[in-house]
Structure formats: structure tokens, C-alpha cells
Design a protein around this motif. Structure first.
Motif, PDB file in Angstrom:
ATOM      1  N   UNK A  98     -20.386  64.204 -41.986  1.00 18.63           N
ATOM      2  CA  UNK A  98     -19.100  64.488 -42.623  1.00 18.63           C
ATOM      3  C   UNK A  98     -18.681  65.857 -42.088  1.00 18.63           C
ATOM      4  N   UNK A  99     -17.810  65.868 -41.103  1.00 17.75           N
ATOM      5  CA  UNK A  99     -17.545  67.076 -40.329  1.00 17.75           C
ATOM      6  C   UNK A  99     -16.554  68.036 -40.957  1.00 17.75           C
ATOM      7  N   UNK A 100     -15.719  67.553 -41.872  1.00 15.53           N
ATOM      8  CA  UNK A 100     -14.694  68.400 -42.468  1.00 15.53           C
ATOM      9  C   UNK A 100     -14.790  68.354 -43.985  1.00 15.53           C
ATOM     10  N   UNK A 101     -14.856  69.516 -44.584  1.00 20.70           N
ATOM     11  CA  UNK A 101     -14.890  69.636 -46.037  1.00 20.70           C
ATOM     12  C   UNK A 101     -13.640  70.359 -46.489  1.00 20.70           C
ATOM     13  N   UNK A 102     -13.300  70.187 -47.738  1.00 20.58           N
ATOM     14  CA  UNK A 102     -12.182  70.927 -48.308  1.00 20.58           C
ATOM     15  C   UNK A 102     -12.483  71.240 -49.760  1.00 20.58           C
ATOM     16  N   UNK A 103     -11.754  72.210 -50.279  1.00 16.52           N
ATOM     17  CA  UNK A 103     -11.923  72.627 -51.673  1.00 16.52           C
ATOM     18  C   UNK A 103     -10.583  73.085 -52.218  1.00 16.52           C
ATOM     19  N   UNK A 104     -10.403  72.869 -53.494  1.00 19.43           N
ATOM     20  CA  UNK A 104      -9.252  73.392 -54.232  1.00 19.43           C
ATOM     21  C   UNK A 104      -9.822  74.523 -55.081  1.00 19.43           C
ATOM     22  N   UNK A 105      -9.871  75.707 -54.512  1.00 20.34           N
ATOM     23  CA  UNK A 105     -10.648  76.808 -55.075  1.00 20.34           C
ATOM     24  C   UNK A 105      -9.835  77.682 -56.026  1.00 20.34           C
ATOM     25  N   UNK A 106     -10.438  77.980 -57.144  1.00 19.68           N
ATOM     26  CA  UNK A 106      -9.858  78.940 -58.083  1.00 19.68           C
ATOM     27  C   UNK A 106     -10.040  80.346 -57.524  1.00 19.68           C
ATOM     28  N   UNK A 107      -9.389  81.294 -58.142  1.00 21.81           N
ATOM     29  CA  UNK A 107      -9.602  82.691 -57.742  1.00 21.81           C
ATOM     30  C   UNK A 107     -11.052  83.095 -57.975  1.00 21.81           C
ATOM     31  N   UNK A 108     -11.690  82.480 -58.934  1.00 22.42           N
ATOM     32  CA  UNK A 108     -13.090  82.747 -59.249  1.00 22.42           C
ATOM     33  C   UNK A 108     -14.016  82.280 -58.126  1.00 22.42           C
ATOM     34  N   UNK A 109     -13.769  81.087 -57.583  1.00 24.95           N
ATOM     35  CA  UNK A 109     -14.682  80.528 -56.584  1.00 24.95           C
ATOM     36  C   UNK A 109     -14.264  80.774 -55.134  1.00 24.95           C
ATOM     37  N   UNK A 110     -13.029  81.185 -54.916  1.00 29.33           N
ATOM     38  CA  UNK A 110     -12.528  81.383 -53.553  1.00 29.33           C
ATOM     39  C   UNK A 110     -13.422  82.300 -52.712  1.00 29.33           C
ATOM     40  N   UNK A 111     -13.886  83.447 -53.243  1.00 29.33           N
ATOM     41  CA  UNK A 111     -14.731  84.306 -52.405  1.00 29.33           C
ATOM     42  C   UNK A 111     -16.038  83.638 -51.964  1.00 29.33           C
ATOM     43  N   UNK A 112     -16.609  82.795 -52.808  1.00 28.17           N
ATOM     44  CA  UNK A 112     -17.841  82.107 -52.418  1.00 28.17           C
ATOM     45  C   UNK A 112     -17.564  81.120 -51.291  1.00 28.17           C
ATOM     46  N   UNK A 113     -16.501  80.349 -51.421  1.00 27.36           N
ATOM     47  CA  UNK A 113     -16.161  79.417 -50.342  1.00 27.36           C
ATOM     48  C   UNK A 113     -15.895  80.190 -49.044  1.00 27.36           C
ATOM     49  N   UNK A 114     -15.181  81.296 -49.129  1.00 28.27           N
ATOM     50  CA  UNK A 114     -14.892  82.101 -47.933  1.00 28.27           C
ATOM     51  C   UNK A 114     -16.182  82.620 -47.299  1.00 28.27           C
ATOM     52  N   UNK A 115     -17.138  83.025 -48.122  1.00 23.32           N
ATOM     53  CA  UNK A 115     -18.431  83.513 -47.623  1.00 23.32           C
ATOM     54  C   UNK A 115     -19.123  82.457 -46.762  1.00 23.32           C
ATOM     55  N   UNK A 116     -18.900  81.187 -47.081  1.00 27.22           N
ATOM     56  CA  UNK A 116     -19.520  80.091 -46.341  1.00 27.22           C
ATOM     57  C   UNK A 116     -18.674  79.599 -45.176  1.00 27.22           C
ATOM     58  N   UNK A 117     -17.546  80.256 -44.923  1.00 22.39           N
ATOM     59  CA  UNK A 117     -16.735  79.891 -43.771  1.00 22.39           C
ATOM     60  C   UNK A 117     -15.550  78.994 -44.070  1.00 22.39           C
ATOM     61  N   UNK A 118     -15.288  78.710 -45.341  1.00 19.02           N
ATOM     62  CA  UNK A 118     -14.075  77.970 -45.676  1.00 19.02           C
ATOM     63  C   UNK A 118     -12.889  78.896 -45.437  1.00 19.02           C
ATOM     64  N   UNK A 119     -11.818  78.355 -44.892  1.00 24.32           N
ATOM     65  CA  UNK A 119     -10.621  79.165 -44.663  1.00 24.32           C
ATOM     66  C   UNK A 119      -9.511  78.675 -45.594  1.00 24.32           C
ATOM     67  N   UNK A 120      -8.668  79.605 -46.003  1.00 26.32           N
ATOM     68  CA  UNK A 120      -7.541  79.256 -46.864  1.00 26.32           C
ATOM     69  C   UNK A 120      -6.412  78.730 -45.994  1.00 26.32           C
ATOM     70  N   UNK A 121      -6.018  77.490 -46.260  1.00 28.68           N
ATOM     71  CA  UNK A 121      -4.941  76.852 -45.510  1.00 28.68           C
ATOM     72  C   UNK A 121      -3.597  76.989 -46.218  1.00 28.68           C
ATOM     73  N   UNK A 122      -3.627  77.041 -47.541  1.00 29.98           N
ATOM     74  CA  UNK A 122      -2.399  77.121 -48.334  1.00 29.98           C
ATOM     75  C   UNK A 122      -2.761  77.508 -49.762  1.00 29.98           C
ATOM     76  N   UNK A 123      -1.747  77.872 -50.498  1.00 32.10           N
ATOM     77  CA  UNK A 123      -1.904  78.112 -51.930  1.00 32.10           C
ATOM     78  C   UNK A 123      -1.070  77.065 -52.648  1.00 32.10           C
ATOM     79  N   UNK A 124      -1.640  76.520 -53.696  1.00 31.79           N
ATOM     80  CA  UNK A 124      -0.989  75.449 -54.445  1.00 31.79           C
ATOM     81  C   UNK A 124      -0.782  75.901 -55.892  1.00 31.79           C
ATOM     82  N   UNK A 125       0.329  75.487 -56.465  1.00 25.74           N
ATOM     83  CA  UNK A 125       0.601  75.750 -57.873  1.00 25.74           C
ATOM     84  C   UNK A 125       0.384  74.449 -58.637  1.00 25.74           C
TER      85      UNK A 125
END
Length: 183
Positions: free
Chosen positions: A126-153
Motif C-alpha cells: 500500500x504505497x500511499x497513505x493519507x490522514x485527516x489530521x487534527x491540530x493535535x496529531x498533525x505534528x506527529x504525522x509530519x514527523x513521519x513524513x506526511x505532508x500537508x496537501x490542504x486544509x479542510x473545514x
């Protein structure tokens, strides 16, 4: 008999080893309790009281966690008889949840859980992962190499939230030394 107590271990001389295991349907009440506790204790640093209250509200569908457990892969971090946190990964690559009980936040448990999900995804191509990250979890995902593609309301319980839509692409596999061409 497993304890439903989610408080930190009161006996410091006892130091059980944390394991990561696949969740079962019987874990559902504990996962829901961890979710609520994580949101109410860790999210106030990032969200207003109204947002925290709306986010932590019990699901309208009381079978939500049971359905979720059946529809995806969920791993729990467990120490002794306590579940400390959980992560979910759907077939389409969505990291559907990542929560650590508030008493155990920022102790590396979220990192262990996310590492488990990424390793499983890599092993199953499974080569591509995604997440709908809260402000709480966003830094952890970023630490693992997830990049922010957009912000959603989004709106939950009539309250507006912003979350980061993040993606992760598996790094290329390392060539196997045994199958590498000789010079």
C-alpha cells in the motif's frame, strides 16, 4: 480479568512491557473511552472548549466503533491489562484514527502505533497513505513524513473545525543485496 481502569499504573515497581496487537471487537468500549479522554485532556491546547465538547461527544451511532473495527485494521498499544492508545488503517490507505489516552500522551506511544500502520502498509504494498489530521496529531504525522496537501473545514455538532489533509508516499524499497547485480 482485565481492568477497565485507564489511570496510570500506581505501582512504579511494576513495569509491564508495551505490546502492539490487533484490536478485537471486545476492545470497542475501551477504544471509545480512550478517544474521549484523549480529546478532553490533550485537545484543549489546540481547540476552544466548544470544539473539544463537540469533538468528544458520544457518537450518534452507538455501534460506530464496532463497525469501524470490522471495516479496517486497528492496532492497540497495550501495557499489562491497559490499552494506552490505538491506530486505524483502512484498505484505501486512510489512517482513520490515532489516539493515545491523555495520561500517556507524548511518551512515544503514538509513534509506535503510527510506525506499525506504516510498516503494515509497506509490507502489503500500500504505497500511499493519507490522514485527516487534527491540530493535535498533525505534528506527529509530519514527523513521519506526511505532508500537508490542504486544509479542510468540517462541522461536528454544529461547531466548525479545521483539519489538515495529509499524504504519505512510501519511500522506494531498498534493493535486496542478495539479488543486486554484480559488477
Amino acid at each position: 480479568m482485565p481492568s477497565d481502569d485507564l489511570s496510570p499504573c500506581s505501582n512504579p515497581s511494576r513495569s509491564p512491557v508495551m505490546i502492539i496487537r490487533t484490536a478485537t471487537i471486545d476492545d470497542s468500549p475501551k477504544l471509545e473511552a480512550i478517544f474521549v479522554h484523549a480529546v478532553t485532556t490533550l485537545a484543549p491546547e489546540y481547540y476552544s472548549p466548544e470544539q473539544v465538547q463537540a469533538w468528544a461527544a458520544p457518537p450518534q451511532d452507538s455501534d460506530r466503533f464496532q463497525h469501524w473495527l470490522q471495516d479496517g485494521r486497528i492496532w492497540v498499544a497495550q501495557e499489562g491489562d491497559r490499552i494506552l492508545g490505538f491506530v486505524g488503517l483502512m484498505d484505501d490507505g486512510l489512517v482513520s484514527a490515532l489516539f493515545v489516552h491523555g495520561d500517556y500522551g507524548r511518551q512515544g506511544i503514538g509513534s509506535r502505533l503510527l510506525s506499525t500502520a506504516i510498516a503494515w502498509a509497506q509490507q502489503h504494498h500500500l504505497l500511499n497513505l493519507r490522514a485527516e489530521a487534527s491540530e493535535l496529531s498533525r505534528p506527529l504525522f509530519a514527523k513521519f513524513g506526511f505532508r500537508t496537501d490542504a486544509t479542510e473545514t468540517v462541522t461536528r455538532g454544529g461547531v466548525v473545525f479545521h483539519r489538515a489533509l495529509m499524504s504519505y508516499t512510501m519511500p522506494p524499497a531498498e534493493p535486496d543485496a542478495a539479488s543486486a547485480p554484480e559488477d
